[in-house]
Write a protein that holds these residues in place. Structure first.
Motif, PDB file in Angstrom:
ATOM      1  N   GLN A   1       0.992  -0.972  -0.048  1.00  0.00           N
ATOM      2  CA  GLN A   1       0.024   0.142  -0.101  1.00  0.00           C
ATOM      3  C   GLN A   1       0.768   1.352   0.063  1.00  0.00           C
ATOM      4  OE1 GLN A   1      -3.328   0.167  -0.367  1.00  0.00           O
ATOM      5  NE2 GLN A   1      -2.909   2.463  -0.707  1.00  0.00           N
ATOM      6  N   THR A   2       1.981   1.355   0.789  1.00  0.00           N
ATOM      7  CA  THR A   2       2.839   2.741   0.959  1.00  0.00           C
ATOM      8  C   THR A   2       3.413   2.669  -0.582  1.00  0.00           C
ATOM      9  OG1 THR A   2       4.724   1.294   1.800  1.00  0.00           O
ATOM     10  CG2 THR A   2       3.217   2.504   3.526  1.00  0.00           C
ATOM     11  N   ILE A   3       4.044   1.536  -1.131  1.00  0.00           N
ATOM     12  CA  ILE A   3       4.547   1.650  -2.374  1.00  0.00           C
ATOM     13  C   ILE A   3       3.512   2.304  -3.447  1.00  0.00           C
ATOM     14  CG2 ILE A   3       5.448   0.277  -4.178  1.00  0.00           C
ATOM     15  CD1 ILE A   3       6.858  -1.537  -2.037  1.00  0.00           C
ATOM     16  N   ALA A   4       2.436   1.740  -3.400  1.00  0.00           N
ATOM     17  CA  ALA A   4       1.280   2.109  -4.421  1.00  0.00           C
ATOM     18  C   ALA A   4       0.996   3.501  -4.025  1.00  0.00           C
ATOM     19  CB  ALA A   4       0.200   1.185  -4.446  1.00  0.00           C
ATOM     20  N   THR A   5       0.975   4.180  -3.001  1.00  0.00           N
ATOM     21  CA  THR A   5       0.593   5.345  -2.809  1.00  0.00           C
ATOM     22  C   THR A   5       1.910   6.319  -3.226  1.00  0.00           C
ATOM     23  OG1 THR A   5      -0.603   4.852  -0.660  1.00  0.00           O
ATOM     24  CG2 THR A   5       0.218   7.138  -0.704  1.00  0.00           C
ATOM     25  N   ILE A   6       2.945   5.747  -2.743  1.00  0.00           N
ATOM     26  CA  ILE A   6       4.179   6.616  -3.388  1.00  0.00           C
ATOM     27  C   ILE A   6       4.310   6.881  -4.783  1.00  0.00           C
ATOM     28  CG2 ILE A   6       6.905   6.919  -3.350  1.00  0.00           C
ATOM     29  CD1 ILE A   6       6.760   5.668  -0.440  1.00  0.00           C
ATOM     30  N   MET A   7       4.127   5.876  -5.361  1.00  0.00           N
ATOM     31  CA  MET A   7       4.228   5.741  -6.928  1.00  0.00           C
ATOM     32  C   MET A   7       3.133   6.411  -7.498  1.00  0.00           C
ATOM     33  SD  MET A   7       5.328   1.693  -7.767  1.00  0.00           S
ATOM     34  CE  MET A   7       5.572   1.787  -9.647  1.00  0.00           C
ATOM     35  N   HIS A   8       1.934   6.222  -7.081  1.00  0.00           N
ATOM     36  CA  HIS A   8       0.841   7.079  -7.704  1.00  0.00           C
ATOM     37  C   HIS A   8       0.888   8.442  -7.376  1.00  0.00           C
ATOM     38  CE1 HIS A   8      -3.436   8.621  -7.619  1.00  0.00           C
ATOM     39  NE2 HIS A   8      -3.693   7.775  -8.769  1.00  0.00           N
ATOM     40  N   ALA A   9       1.472   8.799  -6.253  1.00  0.00           N
ATOM     41  CA  ALA A   9       1.708  10.297  -5.886  1.00  0.00           C
ATOM     42  C   ALA A   9       2.746  10.889  -7.097  1.00  0.00           C
ATOM     43  CB  ALA A   9       2.356  10.632  -4.534  1.00  0.00           C
ATOM     44  N   PHE A  10       3.822  10.352  -7.168  1.00  0.00           N
ATOM     45  CA  PHE A  10       4.866  10.847  -8.026  1.00  0.00           C
ATOM     46  C   PHE A  10       4.329  10.824  -9.372  1.00  0.00           C
ATOM     47  CE2 PHE A  10       7.698  10.353  -4.654  1.00  0.00           C
ATOM     48  CZ  PHE A  10       8.785  11.243  -4.728  1.00  0.00           C
ATOM     49  N   ALA A  11       3.715   9.982  -9.901  1.00  0.00           N
ATOM     50  CA  ALA A  11       2.942   9.946 -11.172  1.00  0.00           C
ATOM     51  C   ALA A  11       1.931  11.275 -11.374  1.00  0.00           C
ATOM     52  CB  ALA A  11       2.400   8.689 -11.648  1.00  0.00           C
ATOM     53  N   SER A  12       1.218  11.445 -10.373  1.00  0.00           N
ATOM     54  CA  SER A  12       0.087  12.350 -10.366  1.00  0.00           C
ATOM     55  C   SER A  12       0.705  13.724 -10.539  1.00  0.00           C
ATOM     56  CB  SER A  12      -0.973  12.310  -9.142  1.00  0.00           C
ATOM     57  OG  SER A  12      -1.410  10.737  -9.188  1.00  0.00           O
ATOM     58  N   ALA A  13       1.728  13.824  -9.745  1.00  0.00           N
ATOM     59  CA  ALA A  13       2.461  15.299  -9.783  1.00  0.00           C
ATOM     60  C   ALA A  13       3.275  15.374 -10.975  1.00  0.00           C
ATOM     61  CB  ALA A  13       3.354  15.404  -8.468  1.00  0.00           C
ATOM     62  N   GLY A  14       3.405  14.460 -11.799  1.00  0.00           N
ATOM     63  CA  GLY A  14       4.108  14.806 -13.032  1.00  0.00           C
ATOM     64  C   GLY A  14       5.673  14.467 -12.581  1.00  0.00           C
ATOM     65  N   GLN A  15       6.032  13.982 -11.719  1.00  0.00           N
ATOM     66  CA  GLN A  15       7.765  13.571 -11.288  1.00  0.00           C
ATOM     67  C   GLN A  15       8.158  12.363 -11.742  1.00  0.00           C
ATOM     68  OE1 GLN A  15       9.007  16.272  -9.852  1.00  0.00           O
ATOM     69  NE2 GLN A  15       7.225  17.668  -9.928  1.00  0.00           N
ATOM     70  N   SER A  16       8.313  12.049 -12.996  1.00  0.00           N
ATOM     71  CA  SER A  16       8.990  11.017 -13.443  1.00  0.00           C
ATOM     72  C   SER A  16      10.500  10.611 -12.794  1.00  0.00           C
ATOM     73  CB  SER A  16       9.161  11.076 -14.910  1.00  0.00           C
ATOM     74  OG  SER A  16       9.674  10.040 -15.458  1.00  0.00           O
ATOM     75  N   ASP A  17      10.511   9.434 -12.179  1.00  0.00           N
ATOM     76  CA  ASP A  17      11.676   9.135 -11.388  1.00  0.00           C
ATOM     77  C   ASP A  17      12.031   7.483 -11.460  1.00  0.00           C
ATOM     78  OD1 ASP A  17      13.606   8.442  -9.496  1.00  0.00           O
ATOM     79  OD2 ASP A  17      12.763  10.062  -8.281  1.00  0.00           O
ATOM     80  N   LYS A  18      12.846   7.464 -12.673  1.00  0.00           N
ATOM     81  CA  LYS A  18      12.648   5.908 -13.003  1.00  0.00           C
ATOM     82  C   LYS A  18      13.656   5.106 -11.760  1.00  0.00           C
ATOM     83  CE  LYS A  18      12.540   6.573 -17.993  1.00  0.00           C
ATOM     84  NZ  LYS A  18      11.235   6.243 -17.943  1.00  0.00           N
ATOM     85  N   GLU A  19      14.420   5.810 -11.273  1.00  0.00           N
ATOM     86  CA  GLU A  19      15.478   5.360 -10.404  1.00  0.00           C
ATOM     87  C   GLU A  19      14.433   4.768  -8.793  1.00  0.00           C
ATOM     88  OE1 GLU A  19      18.648   7.495  -8.964  1.00  0.00           O
ATOM     89  OE2 GLU A  19      19.778   7.217 -10.938  1.00  0.00           O
TER      90      GLU A  19
ATOM     91  N   TRP B   1      -1.682   1.736 -12.840  1.00  0.00           N
ATOM     92  CA  TRP B   1      -1.802   3.122 -13.581  1.00  0.00           C
ATOM     93  C   TRP B   1      -0.194   4.080 -13.615  1.00  0.00           C
ATOM     94  CZ3 TRP B   1      -1.069   8.306 -11.733  1.00  0.00           C
ATOM     95  CH2 TRP B   1      -1.600   9.240 -12.410  1.00  0.00           C
ATOM     96  N   CYS B   2       0.415   4.002 -12.516  1.00  0.00           N
ATOM     97  CA  CYS B   2       1.670   4.815 -12.500  1.00  0.00           C
ATOM     98  C   CYS B   2       2.533   4.127 -13.546  1.00  0.00           C
ATOM     99  CB  CYS B   2       2.336   4.316 -11.189  1.00  0.00           C
ATOM    100  SG  CYS B   2       4.318   4.888 -11.003  1.00  0.00           S
ATOM    101  N   ALA B   3       2.495   2.555 -13.665  1.00  0.00           N
ATOM    102  CA  ALA B   3       3.465   2.101 -14.937  1.00  0.00           C
ATOM    103  C   ALA B   3       3.035   2.472 -16.332  1.00  0.00           C
ATOM    104  CB  ALA B   3       3.336   0.495 -14.988  1.00  0.00           C
ATOM    105  N   ALA B   4       1.638   2.968 -16.454  1.00  0.00           N
ATOM    106  CA  ALA B   4       1.201   3.286 -17.654  1.00  0.00           C
ATOM    107  C   ALA B   4       1.646   4.643 -17.875  1.00  0.00           C
ATOM    108  CB  ALA B   4      -0.411   3.185 -17.770  1.00  0.00           C
ATOM    109  N   VAL B   5       1.431   5.779 -16.859  1.00  0.00           N
ATOM    110  CA  VAL B   5       1.922   7.068 -17.028  1.00  0.00           C
ATOM    111  C   VAL B   5       3.425   7.217 -17.291  1.00  0.00           C
ATOM    112  CG1 VAL B   5       2.152   9.174 -15.564  1.00  0.00           C
ATOM    113  CG2 VAL B   5      -0.033   7.817 -15.661  1.00  0.00           C
ATOM    114  N   GLU B   6       4.171   6.168 -16.520  1.00  0.00           N
ATOM    115  CA  GLU B   6       5.682   6.143 -16.733  1.00  0.00           C
ATOM    116  C   GLU B   6       6.118   5.713 -18.185  1.00  0.00           C
ATOM    117  OE1 GLU B   6       8.261   7.440 -15.041  1.00  0.00           O
ATOM    118  OE2 GLU B   6       7.089   8.185 -13.410  1.00  0.00           O
ATOM    119  N   GLU B   7       5.003   4.926 -18.878  1.00  0.00           N
ATOM    120  CA  GLU B   7       5.449   4.020 -20.156  1.00  0.00           C
ATOM    121  C   GLU B   7       6.589   3.046 -19.720  1.00  0.00           C
ATOM    122  OE1 GLU B   7       6.155   7.057 -23.079  1.00  0.00           O
ATOM    123  OE2 GLU B   7       3.959   7.652 -23.148  1.00  0.00           O
ATOM    124  N   SER B   8       6.476   2.581 -18.560  1.00  0.00           N
ATOM    125  CA  SER B   8       7.483   1.527 -18.153  1.00  0.00           C
ATOM    126  C   SER B   8       7.462   0.199 -19.113  1.00  0.00           C
ATOM    127  CB  SER B   8       7.382   1.252 -16.673  1.00  0.00           C
ATOM    128  OG  SER B   8       8.104   0.090 -16.147  1.00  0.00           O
TER     129      SER B   8
END
Length: 250
Positions: free
Chosen positions: A180-198, A225-232
């Motif tokens: 849950q915490t991982i999902a929340t962090i990934m979703h937050a960064f993607a929502s804020a437009g903060q691409s961070d591959k590392e 959703w985050c993976a889609a936004v990041e085009e991972s």
């Protein structure tokens, strides 16, 4: 009301919300004190965070622009170095909750904007140790997730803040974070437009160590959703998403 102190107000508000008692008359009385008789010792950074978070959870800020103005005006007078990671998280959470509940803004540059910028500056000054291990490993991970999510909700786009949070997440020992915490962090960064591959790679490495039985549908959906936004195109992350979604199918 003159007998109320800052500590009394913050402790009362927190206690009522933690006990899941949301009494409108009680919060109305505290609101009157805060608006008309600000405690003589004023509210510290931690107390302001507790009051704002408690009032936000009790939905006591939505229709009271004057109270929000009073608290935010008090907030910007507190020195940046007085804020710790928890008080920053509490304040940004409250500001995000106000925005979500639809309190009409007066104009650009009002007290909430000033308070939010004050929090951004305070976060940038936080020692890394507070973000990585403050309050214990599990608490630190949850706090980082809550802070990231709140910052995204209030549309903070300062790359320096997200870079600081990203480095804190990556410095954490493996196994400190739940799905849950991982999902929340990934979703937050993607929502804020903060691409961070590392960051995504570090979180993916942690996901692979967590049993699929721990995955909940919302967390899996947020990560997908985050993976889609990041085009991972990371095969490990895509495989994890497929396996987790498949495990959730009836």
């Amino acid at each position: 009301t003159n007998s109320f102190t800052a500590q009394t107000i913050s402790m009362l508000a927190t206690a009522f919300v933690k006990s899941e008692i949301v009494d409108e008359k009680f919060f109305a009385a505290l609101t009157l004190v805060l608006k008309q008789t600000m405690p003589p010792d004023h509210l510290s950074a931690r107390q302001l965070g507790m009051v704002l978070k408690s009032f936000a959870r009790a939905n006591a800020l939505t229709q009271d622009a004057q109270l929000v103005s009073v608290l935010c005006s008090q907030l910007v007078m507190v020195p940046l170095e007085d804020f710790d990671a928890q008080s920053c998280t509490d304040v940004v959470f409250a500001l995000a909750r106000i925005a979500q509940q639809g309190l009409v803004r007066g104009w650009e540059g009002d007290e909430r904007d000033q308070a939010l910028q004050h929090m951004v500056d305070a976060i940038l000054l936080l020692p890394d140790e507070q973000l990585v291990g403050g309050g214990g490993a599990g608490h630190a991970a949850s706090m980082l997730a809550a802070l990231s999510s709140a910052l995204a909700s209030v549309r903070v786009t300062d790359k320096r803040v997200f870079q600081k949070l990203s480095m804190a997440v990556q410095r954490m020992d493996r196994g400190q974070q739940s799905v849950q915490t991982i999902a929340t962090i990934m979703h937050a960064f993607a929502s804020a437009g903060q691409s961070d591959k590392e960051l995504v790679q570090a979180l993916t490495d942690q996901l692979l160590r967590i049993p699929l039985r721990s995955v909940q549908a919302r967390a899996a959906a947020n990560i997908a959703w985050c993976a889609a936004v990041e085009e991972s195109m990371d095969p490990a992350l895509l495989c994890w998403i497929w396996r987790s979604l498949d495990s959730l199918m009836p």
